[in-house]
Design a protein around this motif. Structure first.
Motif, PDB file in Angstrom:
ATOM      1  N   LEU A 299       0.836  -1.212   0.000  1.00 20.86           N
ATOM      2  CA  LEU A 299       0.000   0.000   0.000  1.00 20.86           C
ATOM      3  C   LEU A 299       0.866   1.255   0.000  1.00 20.86           C
ATOM      4  CD1 LEU A 299      -2.843  -1.142   2.401  1.00 20.86           C
ATOM      5  CD2 LEU A 299      -2.943  -0.912  -0.100  1.00 20.86           C
ATOM      6  N   TYR A 300       1.998   1.220   0.709  1.00 18.17           N
ATOM      7  CA  TYR A 300       2.933   2.348   0.643  1.00 18.17           C
ATOM      8  C   TYR A 300       3.452   2.521  -0.786  1.00 18.17           C
ATOM      9  CZ  TYR A 300       7.000   5.295   1.010  1.00 18.17           C
ATOM     10  OH  TYR A 300       7.905   6.305   0.801  1.00 18.17           O
ATOM     11  N   SER A 301       3.738   1.413  -1.453  1.00 25.27           N
ATOM     12  CA  SER A 301       4.204   1.473  -2.837  1.00 25.27           C
ATOM     13  C   SER A 301       3.181   2.208  -3.698  1.00 25.27           C
ATOM     14  CB  SER A 301       4.433   0.072  -3.391  1.00 25.27           C
ATOM     15  OG  SER A 301       5.443  -0.607  -2.683  1.00 25.27           O
ATOM     16  N   ALA A 302       1.904   1.866  -3.522  1.00 25.71           N
ATOM     17  CA  ALA A 302       0.846   2.542  -4.280  1.00 25.71           C
ATOM     18  C   ALA A 302       0.844   4.037  -3.972  1.00 25.71           C
ATOM     19  CB  ALA A 302      -0.512   1.926  -3.952  1.00 25.71           C
ATOM     20  N   TYR A 303       0.970   4.369  -2.713  1.00 26.21           N
ATOM     21  CA  TYR A 303       0.977   5.772  -2.265  1.00 26.21           C
ATOM     22  C   TYR A 303       2.179   6.509  -2.858  1.00 26.21           C
ATOM     23  CZ  TYR A 303      -0.448   9.116   1.444  1.00 26.21           C
ATOM     24  OH  TYR A 303      -0.919  10.180   2.165  1.00 26.21           O
ATOM     25  N   LEU A 304       3.333   5.860  -2.846  1.00 26.36           N
ATOM     26  CA  LEU A 304       4.540   6.443  -3.407  1.00 26.36           C
ATOM     27  C   LEU A 304       4.388   6.668  -4.914  1.00 26.36           C
ATOM     28  CD1 LEU A 304       7.577   7.236  -2.983  1.00 26.36           C
ATOM     29  CD2 LEU A 304       8.118   4.840  -3.511  1.00 26.36           C
ATOM     30  N   TYR A 305       3.854   5.665  -5.602  1.00 23.97           N
ATOM     31  CA  TYR A 305       3.712   5.782  -7.049  1.00 23.97           C
ATOM     32  C   TYR A 305       2.670   6.827  -7.440  1.00 23.97           C
ATOM     33  CZ  TYR A 305       6.844   1.806  -7.380  1.00 23.97           C
ATOM     34  OH  TYR A 305       7.931   0.982  -7.290  1.00 23.97           O
ATOM     35  N   LEU A 306       1.713   7.093  -6.571  1.00 23.79           N
ATOM     36  CA  LEU A 306       0.802   8.216  -6.817  1.00 23.79           C
ATOM     37  C   LEU A 306       1.580   9.531  -6.878  1.00 23.79           C
ATOM     38  CD1 LEU A 306      -2.318   7.476  -4.597  1.00 23.79           C
ATOM     39  CD2 LEU A 306      -2.312   7.820  -7.071  1.00 23.79           C
ATOM     40  N   THR A 307       2.576   9.682  -6.012  1.00 21.83           N
ATOM     41  CA  THR A 307       3.365  10.919  -6.040  1.00 21.83           C
ATOM     42  C   THR A 307       4.192  11.002  -7.325  1.00 21.83           C
ATOM     43  OG1 THR A 307       5.307  10.078  -4.828  1.00 21.83           O
ATOM     44  CG2 THR A 307       3.491  10.990  -3.505  1.00 21.83           C
ATOM     45  N   PHE A 308       4.642   9.855  -7.836  1.00 22.84           N
ATOM     46  CA  PHE A 308       5.368   9.848  -9.105  1.00 22.84           C
ATOM     47  C   PHE A 308       4.423  10.287 -10.232  1.00 22.84           C
ATOM     48  CE2 PHE A 308       8.670   6.258  -8.110  1.00 22.84           C
ATOM     49  CZ  PHE A 308       8.997   6.876  -6.921  1.00 22.84           C
ATOM     50  N   ALA A 309       3.214   9.723 -10.249  1.00 21.04           N
ATOM     51  CA  ALA A 309       2.221  10.085 -11.264  1.00 21.04           C
ATOM     52  C   ALA A 309       1.911  11.577 -11.197  1.00 21.04           C
ATOM     53  CB  ALA A 309       0.951   9.256 -11.089  1.00 21.04           C
ATOM     54  N   ASP A 310       1.788  12.095  -9.987  1.00 19.51           N
ATOM     55  CA  ASP A 310       1.514  13.526  -9.827  1.00 19.51           C
ATOM     56  C   ASP A 310       2.652  14.376 -10.375  1.00 19.51           C
ATOM     57  OD1 ASP A 310      -0.879  12.853  -8.630  1.00 19.51           O
ATOM     58  OD2 ASP A 310      -0.198  13.281  -6.586  1.00 19.51           O
ATOM     59  N   TYR A 311       3.884  13.975 -10.110  1.00 17.84           N
ATOM     60  CA  TYR A 311       5.031  14.719 -10.622  1.00 17.84           C
ATOM     61  C   TYR A 311       4.968  14.781 -12.155  1.00 17.84           C
ATOM     62  CZ  TYR A 311       9.667  15.737 -12.363  1.00 17.84           C
ATOM     63  OH  TYR A 311      10.707  16.286 -13.074  1.00 17.84           O
ATOM     64  N   TYR A 312       4.768  13.627 -12.787  1.00 12.03           N
ATOM     65  CA  TYR A 312       4.749  13.587 -14.249  1.00 12.03           C
ATOM     66  C   TYR A 312       3.526  14.306 -14.810  1.00 12.03           C
ATOM     67  CZ  TYR A 312       8.768  10.486 -14.251  1.00 12.03           C
ATOM     68  OH  TYR A 312      10.031   9.967 -14.101  1.00 12.03           O
ATOM     69  N   GLU A 313       2.408  14.206 -14.135  1.00  8.90           N
ATOM     70  CA  GLU A 313       1.204  14.931 -14.562  1.00  8.90           C
ATOM     71  C   GLU A 313       1.481  16.434 -14.582  1.00  8.90           C
ATOM     72  OE1 GLU A 313      -2.520  14.738 -16.115  1.00  8.90           O
ATOM     73  OE2 GLU A 313      -1.688  12.927 -15.223  1.00  8.90           O
ATOM     74  N   ASP A 314       2.108  16.929 -13.516  1.00 10.08           N
ATOM     75  CA  ASP A 314       2.466  18.354 -13.442  1.00 10.08           C
ATOM     76  C   ASP A 314       3.415  18.758 -14.566  1.00 10.08           C
ATOM     77  OD1 ASP A 314       0.885  18.699 -11.201  1.00 10.08           O
ATOM     78  OD2 ASP A 314       2.553  18.645  -9.780  1.00 10.08           O
ATOM     79  N   ARG A 315       4.242  17.839 -15.004  1.00  9.21           N
ATOM     80  CA  ARG A 315       5.217  18.104 -16.074  1.00  9.21           C
ATOM     81  C   ARG A 315       4.589  17.982 -17.466  1.00  9.21           C
ATOM     82  NH1 ARG A 315       8.993  19.770 -17.371  1.00  9.21           N
ATOM     83  NH2 ARG A 315      10.277  18.076 -18.152  1.00  9.21           N
ATOM     84  N   GLY A 316       3.343  17.518 -17.530  1.00 11.10           N
ATOM     85  CA  GLY A 316       2.688  17.321 -18.810  1.00 11.10           C
ATOM     86  C   GLY A 316       3.053  16.014 -19.478  1.00 11.10           C
ATOM     87  N   LEU A 317       3.652  15.113 -18.726  1.00 10.59           N
ATOM     88  CA  LEU A 317       4.046  13.797 -19.245  1.00 10.59           C
ATOM     89  C   LEU A 317       2.986  12.775 -18.838  1.00 10.59           C
ATOM     90  CD1 LEU A 317       7.858  14.048 -18.481  1.00 10.59           C
ATOM     91  CD2 LEU A 317       6.761  14.154 -20.740  1.00 10.59           C
ATOM     92  N   LYS A 318       1.879  12.815 -19.553  1.00  8.95           N
ATOM     93  CA  LYS A 318       0.723  11.992 -19.189  1.00  8.95           C
ATOM     94  C   LYS A 318       0.979  10.493 -19.368  1.00  8.95           C
ATOM     95  CE  LYS A 318      -2.672  15.616 -19.811  1.00  8.95           C
ATOM     96  NZ  LYS A 318      -2.750  15.915 -18.420  1.00  8.95           N
ATOM     97  N   GLY A 319       1.877  10.138 -20.271  1.00  7.77           N
ATOM     98  CA  GLY A 319       2.217   8.727 -20.441  1.00  7.77           C
ATOM     99  C   GLY A 319       2.957   8.175 -19.237  1.00  7.77           C
ATOM    100  N   PHE A 320       3.928   8.934 -18.741  1.00  6.81           N
ATOM    101  CA  PHE A 320       4.650   8.524 -17.526  1.00  6.81           C
ATOM    102  C   PHE A 320       3.685   8.480 -16.340  1.00  6.81           C
ATOM    103  CE2 PHE A 320       8.228   9.691 -20.150  1.00  6.81           C
ATOM    104  CZ  PHE A 320       9.279   8.902 -19.711  1.00  6.81           C
ATOM    105  N   ALA A 321       2.789   9.481 -16.273  1.00  2.29           N
ATOM    106  CA  ALA A 321       1.783   9.493 -15.207  1.00  2.29           C
ATOM    107  C   ALA A 321       0.907   8.244 -15.306  1.00  2.29           C
ATOM    108  CB  ALA A 321       0.939  10.763 -15.283  1.00  2.29           C
TER     109      ALA A 321
END
Length: 171
Positions: free
Chosen positions: A19-41
């Motif tokens: 569950l921590y992994s999921a939580y951590l990967y949400l932050t990765f998705a958010d970072y890429y979303e903010d960068r406009g990299l929707k594929g990485f998100a």
């Protein structure tokens, strides 16, 4: 045969790790979303679903073996990213850590000759091999192609195609 108490405790802790992994990967998705990299998100949103499914598999196994599951607090991710490679490196490091955790569970089950749990964990061992390979490939791809705008665009497009497929486990 009832699950050994130490094995059950490690498996319960592994639910939290997933569950921590999921939580951590949400932050990765958010970072890429903010960068406009929707594929990485998208890649990491699929990872979130995978990690939650892993936690659910472990939870079900414990419940099916009359072990009371205890939901532990999920730690706040503390990563701050300054470039597009940083989340990928953090993901690679995290997958290696999760492999260590699964190996600890497996070793504990082997110590008490708990073959049913070892059989379940065989799937997780294989899955972690795939997770580490994927993480490593993403790092290598970013290092090779990510500094070029066209290369980064192509990687992002490739990662947009990833879809979640619920795991099927031999039981």
């Amino acid at each position: 045969m009832a699950l050994d108490k130490s094995v059950a405790e490690l498996m319960n802790k592994q639910i939290n790790e997933e569950l921590y992994s999921a939580y951590l990967y949400l932050t990765f998705a958010d970072y890429y979303e903010d960068r406009g990299l929707k594929g990485f998100a998208n890649w990491y949103m699929v990872q979130v679903q995978e990690e939650v499914s892993h936690a659910k598999i472990l939870r079900r196994y414990l419940l099916d073996n009359d072990v009371q599951v205890k939901m532990l607090a999920i730690a706040e991710p503390d990563k701050v990213f300054t470039d597009d490679l940083a989340p990928l490196l953090a993901g690679q490091e995290h997958e290696r850590y999760i492999t260590e955790c699964i190996n600890r569970c497996y070793a504990a089950a082997a110590d008490v000759r708990d073959f049913r749990t070892m059989q379940l964990l065989d799937w997780f061992v294989k899955e972690q091999g795939e997770e580490e390979t994927n993480a490593s490939d993403m790092v290598k791809n970013m290092q090779l192609f990510g500094s070029d705008p066209k290369g980064l665009y192509d990687l992002d497009r490739e990662y947009q195609a990833r879809v979640f497929v619920a795991p099927t486990m031999p039981m």
